[in-house]
Scaffold this motif. Structure first.
Motif, PDB file in Angstrom:
ATOM      1  N   LYS A 167      -0.270  -1.349  -9.333  1.00  0.00           N
ATOM      2  CA  LYS A 167      -0.530  -2.011  -8.057  1.00  0.00           C
ATOM      3  C   LYS A 167      -1.608  -3.087  -8.195  1.00  0.00           C
ATOM      4  O   LYS A 167      -1.580  -4.082  -7.482  1.00  0.00           O
ATOM      5  CB  LYS A 167      -0.946  -0.979  -7.014  1.00  0.00           C
ATOM      6  N   ASP A 168      -2.542  -2.902  -9.126  1.00  0.00           N
ATOM      7  CA  ASP A 168      -3.599  -3.900  -9.316  1.00  0.00           C
ATOM      8  C   ASP A 168      -3.030  -5.228  -9.798  1.00  0.00           C
ATOM      9  O   ASP A 168      -3.451  -6.293  -9.364  1.00  0.00           O
ATOM     10  CB  ASP A 168      -4.655  -3.393 -10.297  1.00  0.00           C
ATOM     11  N   ASP A 169      -2.074  -5.159 -10.735  1.00  0.00           N
ATOM     12  CA  ASP A 169      -1.439  -6.370 -11.255  1.00  0.00           C
ATOM     13  C   ASP A 169      -0.191  -6.756 -10.465  1.00  0.00           C
ATOM     14  O   ASP A 169       0.418  -7.788 -10.736  1.00  0.00           O
ATOM     15  CB  ASP A 169      -1.034  -6.179 -12.719  1.00  0.00           C
ATOM     16  N   ASN A 170       0.217  -5.891  -9.532  1.00  0.00           N
ATOM     17  CA  ASN A 170       1.408  -6.125  -8.722  1.00  0.00           C
ATOM     18  C   ASN A 170       2.648  -6.263  -9.607  1.00  0.00           C
ATOM     19  O   ASN A 170       3.447  -7.179  -9.454  1.00  0.00           O
ATOM     20  CB  ASN A 170       1.217  -7.359  -7.826  1.00  0.00           C
ATOM     21  N   ARG A 171       2.801  -5.316 -10.551  1.00  0.00           N
ATOM     22  CA  ARG A 171       3.904  -5.360 -11.509  1.00  0.00           C
ATOM     23  C   ARG A 171       4.547  -3.994 -11.696  1.00  0.00           C
ATOM     24  O   ARG A 171       3.893  -2.966 -11.595  1.00  0.00           O
ATOM     25  CB  ARG A 171       3.414  -5.828 -12.888  1.00  0.00           C
ATOM     26  N   GLN A 194       7.609  -8.561 -10.689  1.00  0.00           N
ATOM     27  CA  GLN A 194       6.743  -8.368  -9.541  1.00  0.00           C
ATOM     28  C   GLN A 194       7.094  -7.047  -8.850  1.00  0.00           C
ATOM     29  O   GLN A 194       8.253  -6.685  -8.715  1.00  0.00           O
ATOM     30  CB  GLN A 194       6.886  -9.525  -8.553  1.00  0.00           C
ATOM     31  N   LEU A 195       6.061  -6.343  -8.394  1.00  0.00           N
ATOM     32  CA  LEU A 195       6.214  -5.013  -7.828  1.00  0.00           C
ATOM     33  C   LEU A 195       6.708  -5.048  -6.381  1.00  0.00           C
ATOM     34  O   LEU A 195       6.106  -5.701  -5.533  1.00  0.00           O
ATOM     35  CB  LEU A 195       4.863  -4.279  -7.878  1.00  0.00           C
ATOM     36  N   GLU A 205       0.830  -1.213   0.000  1.00  0.00           N
ATOM     37  CA  GLU A 205       0.000   0.000   0.000  1.00  0.00           C
ATOM     38  C   GLU A 205       0.859   1.254   0.000  1.00  0.00           C
ATOM     39  O   GLU A 205       0.446   2.283  -0.527  1.00  0.00           O
ATOM     40  CB  GLU A 205      -0.921   0.020   1.227  1.00  0.00           C
ATOM     41  N   ASN A 206       2.050   1.185   0.586  1.00  0.00           N
ATOM     42  CA  ASN A 206       2.922   2.349   0.688  1.00  0.00           C
ATOM     43  C   ASN A 206       3.660   2.659  -0.610  1.00  0.00           C
ATOM     44  O   ASN A 206       4.259   3.727  -0.726  1.00  0.00           O
ATOM     45  CB  ASN A 206       3.925   2.159   1.823  1.00  0.00           C
ATOM     46  N   ILE A 207       3.640   1.744  -1.565  1.00  0.00           N
ATOM     47  CA  ILE A 207       4.309   1.978  -2.848  1.00  0.00           C
ATOM     48  C   ILE A 207       3.438   2.901  -3.693  1.00  0.00           C
ATOM     49  O   ILE A 207       2.243   2.687  -3.845  1.00  0.00           O
ATOM     50  CB  ILE A 207       4.571   0.650  -3.585  1.00  0.00           C
TER      51      ILE A 207
END
Length: 135
Positions: free
Chosen positions: A75-79, A113-114, A57-59
Motif C-alpha cells: 500500500k505504501d508504494d501503491n503496487r 498499480q494497486l 484504505e479498504n484494500i
C-alpha cells in the motif's frame, strides 16, 4: 489535508456566489464566470481523490504463495507484485504485459498499480502459471 482543502474551496466558492449576488443587486459587474467553474473543477477533483484514497484504505495487505510464485500488495508504494523464482517464460511474460504488469528491476518483481482489479488479475495469472495453463 484534502478534507481541509475541500472545505476552503467550498467556502471560497460560496463567497464568490455571495459577492455576485450583491453585485447583481447593485447593477454592477460580477466576478468572471471562469472563477466559479475553476473552483467547481477543483472541488470535484479533491472529492474524487478523497474517494480514491478511501477505497485504497479498504484494500488489505496480501502475501500469498502460488507454487513458487509470491503475490504481494504494498500500500505504501501503491503496487501489487508478482515475484517469480526466476525469469518467466515468454508466454507468461506476454500475459503479464498484456494485463498491465511491468518488470521492476529495483523490486525484482512484476508489478502494477494497486487496486482490486489488479489483485484479481495477479491471482488469476499466478494460479494459471501454477497450473501450467498459460498459453
Amino acid at each position: 489535508k484534502l478534507k481541509e482543502k475541500l472545505i476552503k474551496l467550498e467556502e471560497q466558492r460560496e463567497k464568490i456566489k455571495a459577492y455576485n449576488k450583491e453585485q447583481k443587486k447593485k447593477g454592477e459587474s460580477i466576478a468572471d464566470a471562469y472563477h466559479l467553474s475553476n473552483l467547481g473543477q477543483n472541488i470535484r477533483s479533491v472529492k474524487l481523490r478523497i474517494e480514491y484514497l478511501n477505497k485504497q484504505e479498504n484494500i488489505e495487505e496480501i502475501e500469498e504463495t502460488y507454487g513458487e510464485i509470491t503475490l504481494k500488495t504494498d500500500k505504501d508504494d501503491n503496487r501489487v507484485r508478482l515475484i517469480f523464482p526466476g525469469k518467466p517464460d515468454d508466454a507468461v511474460r506476454t500475459k503479464l504485459k498484456q494485463n498491465g504488469f511491468r518488470w521492476s528491476p529495483y523490486n525484482g518483481a512484476w508489478q502494477r498499480q494497486l487496486n482490486n482489479w489488479s489483485i484479481r488479475l495477479a491471482k488469476e495469472i499466478a494460479q494459471e502459471v501454477k497450473n501450467g495453463q498459460v498459453s
